[in-house]
Design a protein around this motif. Structure first.
Motif, PDB file in Angstrom:
ATOM      1  N   SER A 228       0.793  -1.303   0.095  1.00  0.00           N
ATOM      2  CA  SER A 228      -0.581  -0.088  -0.026  1.00  0.00           C
ATOM      3  C   SER A 228       1.101   0.944  -0.022  1.00  0.00           C
ATOM      4  CB  SER A 228      -0.712   0.361   1.155  1.00  0.00           C
ATOM      5  OG  SER A 228      -0.240   0.341   2.578  1.00  0.00           O
ATOM      6  N   ALA A 229       0.343   1.989  -0.529  1.00  0.00           N
ATOM      7  CA  ALA A 229       1.014   3.938  -0.801  1.00  0.00           C
ATOM      8  C   ALA A 229       1.299   4.235   0.549  1.00  0.00           C
ATOM      9  CB  ALA A 229       0.258   4.650  -1.420  1.00  0.00           C
ATOM     10  N   SER A 230       0.801   3.957   1.442  1.00  0.00           N
ATOM     11  CA  SER A 230       0.543   5.057   2.681  1.00  0.00           C
ATOM     12  C   SER A 230       2.116   4.140   3.477  1.00  0.00           C
ATOM     13  CB  SER A 230      -0.969   4.655   3.305  1.00  0.00           C
ATOM     14  OG  SER A 230      -0.902   3.011   3.964  1.00  0.00           O
ATOM     15  N   SER A 231       1.520   2.762   3.256  1.00  0.00           N
ATOM     16  CA  SER A 231       3.102   2.269   4.272  1.00  0.00           C
ATOM     17  C   SER A 231       4.753   1.820   3.821  1.00  0.00           C
ATOM     18  CB  SER A 231       2.945   0.825   4.449  1.00  0.00           C
ATOM     19  OG  SER A 231       3.610  -0.110   3.400  1.00  0.00           O
ATOM     20  N   CYS A 232       3.979   2.962   2.181  1.00  0.00           N
ATOM     21  CA  CYS A 232       5.748   3.256   1.740  1.00  0.00           C
ATOM     22  C   CYS A 232       6.239   4.814   2.241  1.00  0.00           C
ATOM     23  CB  CYS A 232       5.505   3.042   0.363  1.00  0.00           C
ATOM     24  SG  CYS A 232       5.281   1.984  -0.480  1.00  0.00           S
ATOM     25  N   LEU A 233       5.297   5.728   2.756  1.00  0.00           N
ATOM     26  CA  LEU A 233       5.957   6.644   3.117  1.00  0.00           C
ATOM     27  C   LEU A 233       6.514   6.804   4.091  1.00  0.00           C
ATOM     28  CD1 LEU A 233       2.066   7.666   3.627  1.00  0.00           C
ATOM     29  CD2 LEU A 233       4.011   8.300   1.581  1.00  0.00           C
ATOM     30  N   PRO A 234       6.997   5.492   5.483  1.00  0.00           N
ATOM     31  CA  PRO A 234       8.207   5.929   6.738  1.00  0.00           C
ATOM     32  C   PRO A 234       9.551   5.557   5.658  1.00  0.00           C
ATOM     33  CG  PRO A 234       6.335   4.463   7.083  1.00  0.00           C
ATOM     34  CD  PRO A 234       6.056   4.488   5.531  1.00  0.00           C
ATOM     35  N   ALA A 235       9.938   5.267   4.894  1.00  0.00           N
ATOM     36  CA  ALA A 235      10.990   4.426   4.296  1.00  0.00           C
ATOM     37  C   ALA A 235      11.638   5.703   3.509  1.00  0.00           C
ATOM     38  CB  ALA A 235      10.653   3.474   3.626  1.00  0.00           C
ATOM     39  N   ILE A 236       9.969   6.875   2.839  1.00  0.00           N
ATOM     40  CA  ILE A 236      10.128   8.146   2.019  1.00  0.00           C
ATOM     41  C   ILE A 236      10.542   8.771   2.428  1.00  0.00           C
ATOM     42  CG2 ILE A 236       9.085   9.222   0.408  1.00  0.00           C
ATOM     43  CD1 ILE A 236       7.593   7.040  -0.586  1.00  0.00           C
ATOM     44  N   MET A 237      10.209   8.934   3.730  1.00  0.00           N
ATOM     45  CA  MET A 237      10.532  10.359   4.675  1.00  0.00           C
ATOM     46  C   MET A 237      12.179   9.801   5.349  1.00  0.00           C
ATOM     47  SD  MET A 237       7.389  11.839   7.165  1.00  0.00           S
ATOM     48  CE  MET A 237       7.229  13.532   7.940  1.00  0.00           C
ATOM     49  N   LEU A 238      11.859   8.633   5.640  1.00  0.00           N
ATOM     50  CA  LEU A 238      13.177   8.655   6.540  1.00  0.00           C
ATOM     51  C   LEU A 238      14.217   8.861   5.127  1.00  0.00           C
ATOM     52  CD1 LEU A 238      15.120   7.987   8.801  1.00  0.00           C
ATOM     53  CD2 LEU A 238      14.896   5.402   8.000  1.00  0.00           C
TER      54      LEU A 238
END
Length: 598
Positions: A228-238
């Motif tokens: 899911s796109a939402s669960s990709c956000l943590p790595a992108i934000m890190l």
């Protein structure tokens, strides 16, 4: 016979998630092969109206007392529609159907002819055409009439391929790019469209949920990953630099871990921490499939809070924390609605019932409806009871989440830490942010929230709820800045469910030198090192989880910061006595100038 008994059990159970999730991710293993179980249920659901008609007109339920309405249509389906017939060698239930084989075949022929089909093949093709689109068409209406789209999100595994190569592959070469998510849904037939959101989600794109990619070689080889796109956000934000060392503190099932591996590259290092041995095995399989074995080191049966000085992961500069949470943001998708099952009546005899008999049947139905109503009332009461206890559970979860973050704050070389949940509740999101920033270790070591302007998700419109940060011991202006640094995803945003993510950054001394190492923190909050039982999106929700209404989302009690600062003065809410006590407990445990907890 276990195939039919297990199928009946599934169909009799209340549906809270997709049929695929029930069968392929069961709490207890089935005796029957999962593909056969899924196929039997789906095909029976497709032909249920015809099967009901055949069973009722044959009157076998009146004659065979051991045969239930549900088992009758499951067994009759295989008798009439499969070449091999009923998939069991012998047994009283099979015998109960076979005793009436001639009558069932005769009634099936009448039902087929009444529908204008000269043969069985024509009937099957017509029914399949009606179900050519999956029941889950990706479009959901909220009670307020708001339309939301739930596509299938795909992350391209940069360790094996590129977005360009994936889109030019045999699987996706015929797909056309569209400029909006709605373009994939508003058509009479499902078209081959894909929707990228490159400015926010690099190497990630969406397709209509009815397109199956799991049988394609790209998926089997790990070149593309359903995430899911939402669960990709943590790595992108890190946003860890190439070649850096990262710790994934709560790693299984592994989607975020492999995403991190793709970001740091072949010269980087990812320590994937997983306390549960069984989940660690799933994690290792996903890492191997993604081709990340040389980058990822799996720390099996390891509690994140036990990583201290001397451990190989202790010197990591970047940490991703996605701990157990309530899972309240997960979409509860229902691919086949088993609640609308059309079952035959057991009171219909082979001959036409008299009016008197029909009247008695109506009375029986009324009684059944009344009993069902009582069951529904009881279910509502149970839900209310769960709601009454949810605050305690949320508090227990948030205590564990706070402890995880505070331990991460102690890593001597840590520069950035992302904290995320698949929850919409402020207790697990903004309240946790406020609690950890109020702690002594955060103040001592210079931890704060990365500003909106500095993080890779700055263009995302939905930010943290400033009204839920009133207990943060800073000025209203700083509360607003911190809220803007948090990212919220609504369940209606189309990214795969409700989500929250924030990036903590650490101030540096002098020429990019981190502050003095104050040692390690052992965790002794509430449940110690053992996290509370939570439903974490097993996440990342490629394991098919799925749709709630937006009206259930956590609303700020004072004001919100979804779209920016609000005008006017804001009342500062006093911390509750219970919350003050918890914060003091955290602060007292950390003592300046000492290593560890007191």
């Amino acid at each position: 016979m276990s195939l039919y008994l297990e199928a009946a059990t599934i169909l009799e159970s209340p549906q809270t998630t997709s049929l695929k999730a029930v069968i392929y991710n069961p709490s207890k293993p089935f005796k029957s092969p999962q593909p056969k179980l899924y196929a039997l249920i789906v095909e029976t659901l497709k032909f249920q109206d015809i099967l009901k008609e055949v069973v009722e007109n044959a009157g076998i339920l009146k004659l065979e007392r051991k045969l239930t309405p549900l088992l009758s249509i499951l067994l009759t389906h295989d008798l009439l529609f499969t070449k091999s017939g009923i998939a069991t060698s012998s047994g009283p239930l099979k015998d109960a159907v076979l005793r009436h084989k001639a009558r069932l075949n005769a009634e099936f022929t009448r039902a087929r002819l009444r529908r204008g089909h000269g043969d069985v093949k024509s009937l099957v093709e017509a029914v399949n055409a009606e179900h050519s689109r999956e029941s889950e068409d990706g479009v959901t209406k909220t009670p307020t009439g708001l339309t939301t789209f739930n596509p299938r999100w795909i992350r391209v595994n940069a360790l094996k391929t590129t977005l360009k190569e994936s889109l030019s592959s045999q699987m996706f070469s015929a797909f056309q790019e569209v400029g909006g998510m709605s373009d994939m849904f508003f058509s009479e037939v499902v078209r081959k469209y894909y929707y990228p959101k490159a400015e926010l989600l690099p190497d990630i794109f969406a397709i209509h949920p009815s397109h199956d990619v799991t049988s394609n070689e790209l998926y089997k080889s790990g070149e593309i990953i359903l995430q899911s796109a939402s669960s990709c956000l943590p790595a992108i934000m890190l946003n860890p630099p190439k070649g850096s060392t990262v710790v994934d503190g709560c790693a299984a099932p592994g989607n975020k871990t492999t995403h991190l591996a793709a970001l740091v590259g072949s010269n980087g290092k990812v320590f994937a921490v997983e306390r549960d041995r069984r989940r660690a095995e799933i994690l290792e399989r996903m890492v191997a499939k993604a081709g990340a074995e040389k980058i990822v080191t799996t720390l099996k049966a390891t509690d994140f809070t036990t990583i201290t000085e001397g451990h190989t992961a202790w010197k990591a500069s970047y940490l991703l924390l996605d701990p157990s949470c309530s899972g309240s943001g997960i979409l509860q998708r229902v691919d086949w609605d088993i609640s609308k099952l059309n079952l035959p009546s057991s009171n219909v005899a082979p001959s036409q019932p008299s009016k008197k008999k029909r009247k008695r049947d109506d009375s029986s139905q009324k009684c059944s409806v009344s009993q069902h109503g009582e069951q529904e009332t009881q279910h509502v009461d149970e839900e209310v009871q769960d709601s009454d206890t949810s605050k305690e559970r949320l508090q227990s979860l948030s205590d564990f989440q706070v402890a995880i973050i505070l331990h991460a704050f102690s890593f001597p070389n840590a520069k950035r830490i992302t904290y995320s949940t698949c929850s919409i509740h402020a207790e697990e999101n903004e309240h946790v942010v406020a609690r950890v920033l109020n702690s002594e270790i955060a103040k001592e070591r210079g931890w704060g929230v990365q500003s909106r302007e500095d993080n890779p998700l700055s263009t995302w419109h939905r930010r943290g709820l400033v009204g839920e940060l009133s207990e943060l011991q800073v000025s209203p202006k700083e509360q607003q800045r911190i809220a803007d640094g948090c990212v919220r995803v609504s369940r209606t945003d189309g990214l795969g469910g409700g989500f929250f993510v924030v990036c903590f950054t650490r101030q540096v001394d002098g020429e990019d030198q981190l502050g003095e190492d104050i040692g390690t923190l052992g965790v002794a909050l509430a449940r110690g090192n053992q996290g509370p039982e939570g439903s974490k999106e097993d996440g990342d929700q490629e394991w098919n989880g799925f749709s709630d209404e937006e009206s259930n989302e956590a609303a700020p009690t004072i004001d919100t910061a979804d779209d920016g600062p609000q005008s006017g003065k804001r009342k500062r809410r006093k911390p509750s006595k219970d919350q003050q006590a918890r914060t003091e407990k955290i602060n007292k445990r950390f003592q300046k100038g000492r290593k560890g907890w007191s």
